[in-house]
Design a protein around this motif. Structure first.
Motif, PDB file in Angstrom:
ATOM      1  N   VAL A  21       0.837  -1.203   0.000  1.00 23.59           N
ATOM      2  CA  VAL A  21       0.000   0.000   0.000  1.00 23.59           C
ATOM      3  C   VAL A  21       0.873   1.255   0.000  1.00 23.59           C
ATOM      4  N   GLU A  22       1.925   1.242   0.811  1.00 17.03           N
ATOM      5  CA  GLU A  22       2.816   2.406   0.849  1.00 17.03           C
ATOM      6  C   GLU A  22       3.532   2.610  -0.484  1.00 17.03           C
ATOM      7  N   ALA A  23       3.894   1.496  -1.131  1.00 17.86           N
ATOM      8  CA  ALA A  23       4.561   1.608  -2.432  1.00 17.86           C
ATOM      9  C   ALA A  23       3.624   2.244  -3.449  1.00 17.86           C
ATOM     10  N   VAL A  24       2.353   1.829  -3.439  1.00 13.85           N
ATOM     11  CA  VAL A  24       1.379   2.427  -4.360  1.00 13.85           C
ATOM     12  C   VAL A  24       1.231   3.917  -4.046  1.00 13.85           C
ATOM     13  N   GLN A  25       1.144   4.248  -2.749  1.00 18.72           N
ATOM     14  CA  GLN A  25       1.008   5.656  -2.354  1.00 18.72           C
ATOM     15  C   GLN A  25       2.178   6.487  -2.859  1.00 18.72           C
ATOM     16  N   ARG A  26       3.388   5.955  -2.664  1.00 23.11           N
ATOM     17  CA  ARG A  26       4.565   6.714  -3.087  1.00 23.11           C
ATOM     18  C   ARG A  26       4.590   6.955  -4.581  1.00 23.11           C
ATOM     19  N   LEU A  27       4.305   5.891  -5.334  1.00 21.85           N
ATOM     20  CA  LEU A  27       4.357   6.040  -6.788  1.00 21.85           C
ATOM     21  C   LEU A  27       3.223   6.939  -7.273  1.00 21.85           C
ATOM     22  N   ALA A  28       2.073   6.876  -6.598  1.00 22.52           N
ATOM     23  CA  ALA A  28       0.966   7.765  -6.973  1.00 22.52           C
ATOM     24  C   ALA A  28       1.372   9.215  -6.724  1.00 22.52           C
ATOM     25  N   GLN A  29       1.997   9.460  -5.567  1.00 26.20           N
ATOM     26  CA  GLN A  29       2.444  10.819  -5.263  1.00 26.20           C
ATOM     27  C   GLN A  29       3.472  11.289  -6.277  1.00 26.20           C
ATOM     28  N   ARG A  30       4.383  10.395  -6.626  1.00 27.58           N
ATOM     29  CA  ARG A  30       5.424  10.729  -7.593  1.00 27.58           C
ATOM     30  C   ARG A  30       4.803  11.133  -8.928  1.00 27.58           C
ATOM     31  N   ALA A  31       3.713  10.462  -9.306  1.00 29.06           N
ATOM     32  CA  ALA A  31       3.078  10.737 -10.597  1.00 29.06           C
ATOM     33  C   ALA A  31       1.963  11.772 -10.478  1.00 29.06           C
ATOM     34  N   ASN A  32       1.846  12.381  -9.293  1.00 25.09           N
ATOM     35  CA  ASN A  32       0.785  13.366  -9.054  1.00 25.09           C
ATOM     36  C   ASN A  32      -0.611  12.826  -9.308  1.00 25.09           C
ATOM     37  N   ILE A  33      -0.841  11.587  -8.926  1.00 18.39           N
ATOM     38  CA  ILE A  33      -2.184  11.021  -9.049  1.00 18.39           C
ATOM     39  C   ILE A  33      -2.818  11.054  -7.659  1.00 18.39           C
ATOM     40  N   PRO A  34      -3.966  11.745  -7.513  1.00 22.10           N
ATOM     41  CA  PRO A  34      -4.595  11.787  -6.190  1.00 22.10           C
ATOM     42  C   PRO A  34      -5.006  10.383  -5.745  1.00 22.10           C
ATOM     43  N   LEU A  35      -4.788  10.072  -4.476  1.00 20.61           N
ATOM     44  CA  LEU A  35      -5.109   8.737  -3.976  1.00 20.61           C
ATOM     45  C   LEU A  35      -6.617   8.503  -4.040  1.00 20.61           C
ATOM     46  N   ARG A  36      -6.984   7.327  -4.522  1.00 22.89           N
ATOM     47  CA  ARG A  36      -8.400   6.994  -4.631  1.00 22.89           C
ATOM     48  C   ARG A  36      -8.610   5.621  -4.018  1.00 22.89           C
ATOM     49  N   TYR A  37      -9.527   5.548  -3.079  1.00 18.07           N
ATOM     50  CA  TYR A  37      -9.686   4.297  -2.357  1.00 18.07           C
ATOM     51  C   TYR A  37     -10.901   3.526  -2.848  1.00 18.07           C
ATOM     52  N   GLU A  38     -10.875   2.239  -2.609  1.00 19.64           N
ATOM     53  CA  GLU A  38     -11.895   1.303  -3.073  1.00 19.64           C
ATOM     54  C   GLU A  38     -13.297   1.671  -2.591  1.00 19.64           C
ATOM     55  N   ASP A  39     -14.303   1.563  -3.458  1.00 19.51           N
ATOM     56  CA  ASP A  39     -15.724   1.673  -3.095  1.00 19.51           C
ATOM     57  C   ASP A  39     -16.047   2.901  -2.266  1.00 19.51           C
TER      58      ASP A  39
END
Ligand SMILES: [Zn+2]
Length: 554
Positions: free
Chosen positions: A83-101
């Motif tokens: 989960v942290e890896a996804v968060q980091r890469l999302a931040q790096r790519a400037n993609i706002p975090l979006r959570y399930e459902d």
């Protein structure tokens, strides 16, 4: 897939995180044909076996067999969760975090982030109190006396908590932080009777404690003046972001050197660690705020196979060395012991003799059992039966803990020579000390360094070729799906992986290698896929090779 991100979001982050760019952001990669190479960050080597494939969006090390997709790389390199890896890469790519459902972010995650932010900011606040404020003079003088360089002060972010009951309290108010949250962070203390808050750290030299990613998660405050009754160190309590016994001081800054050196030096305190680091001995850690635990041992085991315990020459330090034995052996670590000669601690030894002398002390440190035997022979009168028996018992129970019969035999001989008795007598005495095995299973669990567990069979060459063709080429998948009967593949794991690869997502698309790897829960499968996908050898005519292979497999 683990975590609380949706599959679609994960694929969006993946698409925005080119593996060559991500890995290349950590260390330089060299172009080599269709892929990129570097010295492997996960094991020590002299020539590069670490490959990154832009086409497959995968990495694989042909030396230590680590491999996977871009998320796996960040997980392993940064020691973080998926989960942290996804968060980091999302931040790096400037993609706002979006959570399930429509589920919001994990509330405990939010608390942790607030606590980390407070720690980061107060660390900066205390740094400037040390460097720029009149009240920091007492701390500056102390550091100058201890010979801590300005560079070390900056690197380790040493600070000063002003000598007041309400400095941190007022700082929190000025920053708009809820004092209840500051109390949860362990920065202030709530007085139950009055409900008022006061500073936990007052008039202390502040050492920020970081997690392995370098984020400040706690503090250790050293006293600068006061009477005997005042505690020398005040540490942060356990908080949602800090668990005692699971954190090393300095590891975030020394992990690279530890990997490079192939062993870790364990010292006792922050100032010892900083002195060693400044003197150029950087493969070093200090357990934080507690004795060495088995969690500490497991953390180190991720980096190295050998540790050197570094202790003062007093008995307290050496007894500590013997006490941590169980944890270290339990984690399968080899142990050496460096004793700093009296009257020194590592800090004062380095100041007087220099960093090179300290490095030599560590280099020449004897193995734990030689150290232990030597010490027992000095503590006991080996000319008396009673003394010899004491040495035998202590030595036997320590060596037996390894469960390694070669090692036991070696120290049977050495002990016999030292005590001037027959090795047969020593062997018998050691054997008596061995706890009776409670059954085959528990014996296996208790025997690190014993026989290796059975390795599951490698796939055949043909199966590996098949895997390689299917993992490196997209175009060939329809052909393979048409002609390959999976029952021809006898290796269970290979069969399973081929099946996943050949199950279409829709009319025209098959799962990409990276997506496939992301969905694999176990390391063995991932390695097999990344090994096939990243293989740098050319594969000229995949269709023909495939059909030839199928003929032989059938
Ligand atoms: Zn490697």
């Amino acid at each position: 897939m683990p975590g609380f991100f949706g599959a679609e979001f994960i694929e969006q982050v993946r698409a925005a995180s080119d593996i060559v760019e991500v890995v290349g952001g950590y260390f330089p990669l060299k172009r080599a044909g269709a892929s990129f190479t570097a010295l492997c960050p996960f094991h020590r080597e002299k020539s590069p076996s670490f490959h990154v494939s832009p086409g497959r969006q995968a990495f694989h090390c042909f030396g230590c067999h680590k491999g996977g997709d871009v998320f796996r790389f960040v997980q392993d390199y940064e020691s973080v969760t998926f989960v942290e890896a996804v968060q980091r890469l999302a931040q790096r790519a400037n993609i706002p975090l979006r959570y399930e459902d429509g589920r919001g972010p994990d509330p405990t995650q939010h608390v942790k982030e607030t606590l980390r932010e407070m720690h980061e900011q107060i660390a900066t606040r205390w740094q400037s109190a040390l460097s720029g404020e009149a009240q920091g003079e007492i701390a500056r003088q102390y550091l100058a006396r201890r010979g801590v360089t300005e560079e070390a002060v900056r690197l380790f972010r040493i600070g000063y908590a002003p000598d007041a009951w309400d400095d941190t309290v007022n700082w929190c108010k000025s920053k708009g932080y809820d004092l209840e949250v500051a109390a949860q962070a362990g920065l202030v203390v709530k007085k139950e009777e009055t409900g008022r808050f006061y500073d936990r750290f007052r008039g202390r030299l502040m050492f920020p404690i970081c997690d392995e990613q370098g984020r400040v998660i706690a503090f250790s405050g050293r006293i600068l003046q006061g009477d005997e009754k005042t505690a020398k160190y005040v540490n942060s309590p356990e908080t949602p972001i800090f668990t005692k016994g699971k954190v090393f001081y300095g590891l975030d800054k020394t992990k690279r050197s530890i990997l490079d050196a192939g062993f870790a030096i364990i010292c006792e305190g922050q100032l010892d660690l900083i002195a060693c680091h400044t003197a150029g001995v950087r493969n070093i850690v200090a357990p934080q705020g507690t004795a060495f635990t088995s969690d500490h041992a497991r953390i180190l085991r991720r980096y190295v196979e050998e540790v050197v315990l570094c202790f003062d020459s007093d008995n307290a330090g050496q007894n500590a060395a013997v006490r941590v034995l169980d944890s270290l052996l339990g984690a399968g670590l080899a142990i050496r012991v460096a004793v700093v000669p009296a009257p020194h601690d590592p800090d004062s030894f380095i100041k007087e003799q220099g960093g090179e002398a300290f490095a030599r002390l560590v280099r020449e440190a004897p193995g734990f059992f030689d150290f232990h035997l030597d010490r027992l022979c000095r503590q006991n009168d080996v000319n008396s039966d009673r003394g010899r028996l004491a040495v035998l018992r202590e030595m036997g129970s320590a060596v037996n803990k390894t469960g390694n019969s070669v090692l036991v035999d070696k120290y049977v001989q050495k002990t016999a020579v030292r005590l001037g008795v027959s090795s047969e007598a020593v062997r018998q005495e050691f054997r008596k000390l061995k706890p009776a095995p409670a059954g085959r299973d528990s014996e296996e669990v208790l025997a690190p360094g014993g026989e290796e567990p059975a390795v599951t069979a490698r796939p055949t060459q043909q199966e590996l070729w098949l895997l390689r063709i299917l993992m490196t080429s997209e175009d060939i998948l329809p052909l393979a799906a048409e002609h390959l009967d999976l029952s021809w593949v006898s290796h269970g794991l290979v069969r399973h992986l081929l099946q996943l690869r050949l199950t279409p997502l829709d009319e025209t698309r098959y799962p990409s290698v990276a997506t496939l790897m992301g969905s694999l829960p176990d390391e063995d499968s991932r390695r097999l896929v990344s090994e096939s996908a990243v293989d740098p050898r050319p594969l000229p005519n995949p269709a023909k090779t495939l059909l030839d292979l199928l003929t032989t497999l059938r």
